[in-house]
Design an enzyme around this catalytic site. Structure first.
Site, short mmCIF file in Angstrom:
data_model
loop_
_atom_site.label_atom_id
_atom_site.label_comp_id
_atom_site.label_asym_id
_atom_site.label_seq_id
_atom_site.Cartn_x
_atom_site.Cartn_y
_atom_site.Cartn_z
N GLY A 82 0.82 -1.19 0.00
CA GLY A 82 0.00 0.00 0.00
C GLY A 82 0.86 1.25 0.00
O GLY A 82 2.08 1.20 0.15
N HIS A 88 14.28 4.29 -1.34
CA HIS A 88 15.20 3.52 -0.50
C HIS A 88 16.62 3.81 -0.96
O HIS A 88 16.88 3.97 -2.17
CB HIS A 88 14.93 2.02 -0.61
CG HIS A 88 13.56 1.62 -0.16
ND1 HIS A 88 13.07 1.90 1.09
CD2 HIS A 88 12.57 0.95 -0.81
CE1 HIS A 88 11.85 1.43 1.21
NE2 HIS A 88 11.51 0.84 0.07
N GLY A 150 4.98 0.63 4.70
CA GLY A 150 4.08 0.19 3.64
C GLY A 150 4.02 -1.32 3.65
O GLY A 150 5.07 -1.98 3.65
N CYS A 179 5.63 9.58 -0.17
CA CYS A 179 4.35 9.11 0.38
C CYS A 179 3.19 10.03 0.01
O CYS A 179 2.12 9.98 0.63
CB CYS A 179 4.43 8.92 1.88
SG CYS A 179 5.74 7.77 2.39
#
Length: 227
Positions: A82, A88, A150, A179
Site C-alpha cells: 500500500g 530507498h 508500507g 508518500c
C-alpha cells in the site's frame, strides 16, 4: 527450519542481509510468503539496506514523481504494498517482517501501529522522541518524517514493511513527493545523532521488534533461506 509445537513463545528468525538490490529482496519476500502458503513456517524478519531505488504502491499513480520515470536518478518499481511513492537508499534500514498474523492479531491497523511502536521505541533509545501523526502512517519528529511504513498482507501473511532513515543521503527524495505528503519534509536520525550508523541501529530495532511482537529473535545465516 520448521516450527517446534512445544515452544511457548514464538520464534522469529532474523536475517541481517547487508546491502541487497531491491529486486532480490523483493523476490526473497515473495518466496517466503509462498512457503507460508505451503505449510507452517516460523516468523521471519529480513533487515537490509538497498542501493538507490524508488517504489510505488499498488494503487499509486505517477502524480507524485517530479520527473518522468526515465529521468529519475534511480530505478522505479511498482510493488504490491500500500501507499504512494517512496525512496530507498544506503543509510536507510529497511525491515521486511514475514509474519503469520494469526499468531499475533488478525488486525491490519493493529499491525501498522505495532510497526510504528517498534520505530518509536528504537528512536527513543537515541534520545529522539518520535510520535505518530493522526491519519497518517509512519513515525515523525515534529513535522519531519523519519520512517515510512508500507505493507501487503495476504491470508494474514505479511510482506514489505518499514524503512527508517538512519544516515542516508536525503537528496534522492527530492525527485518525488514522498508518500504523497506535500507539506512535511523527510528527515533522518543522523540529524539528531550525527555519529549514528545502520550497524548501531540494527540491533536496537531487533530488540524492540521482539518485545513489541512478543517473539524470541534468533539470528540466522542467509544460507538457511535456501532461495
Amino acid at each position: 527450519m520448521g516450527l517446534n509445537p512445544h515452544e511457548t513463545t514464538p520464534r522469529c528468525e532474523v536475517y541481517e542481509l547487508g546491502i541487497v538490490p531491491y529486486a532480490e529482496a523483493w523476490a526473497w519476500q515473495k518466496s517466503l510468503v509462498q512457503r507460508h502458503r505451503d505449510g507452517p513456517q516460523p516468523d521471519r524478519l529480513l533487515l537490509v539496506e538497498h542501493p538507490g531505488v524508488y517504489t510505488l504502491g499498488q494503487g499509486s499513480t505517477l502524480d507524485h514523481l517530479k520527473r518522468p520515470p526515465e529521468q529519475l536518478p534511480y530505478p522505479l518499481f511498482r510493488t504490491e504494498r500500500g501507499g504512494e511513492v517512496t525512496h530507498h537508499c544506503l543509510g536507510q534500514l529497511v525491515g521486511y517482517p514475514i509474519l503469520n498474523l494469526k499468531r499475533h492479531q488478525t488486525d491490519l491497523h493493529w499491525y501498522l501501529r505495532q510497526l510504528e511502536e517498534v520505530l518509536i521505541l528504537t528512536l527513543a533509545e537515541f534520545g529522539v522522541m518520535a510520535v505518530r501523526q493522526p491519519g497518517l502512517t509512519g513515525v515523525w519528529v515534529g513535522h519531519c518524517k523519519l520512517a515510512a511504513i508500507g505493507i501487503k498482507v495476504s491470508r494474514w501473511i505479511t510482506m514489505h514493511g518499514l524503512a527508517l532513515n538512519v544516515c542516508p543521503d536525503l537528496r534522492g527524495f527530492e525527485a518525488i513527493v514522498p508518500c504523497g505528503i506535500t507539506d512535511k519534509p523527510v528527515g533522518s536520525l543522523a540529524q539528531f545523532c550525527p555519529e549514528v550508523t545502520v550497524d548501531i541501529v540494527r540491533p536496537v530495532v531487533v530488540k524492540h521488534f521482539a518485545a513489541v511482537f512478543g517473539v524470541v529473535p534468533t539470528t540466522e545465516n542467509v544460507a538457511l533461506l535456501d532461495l
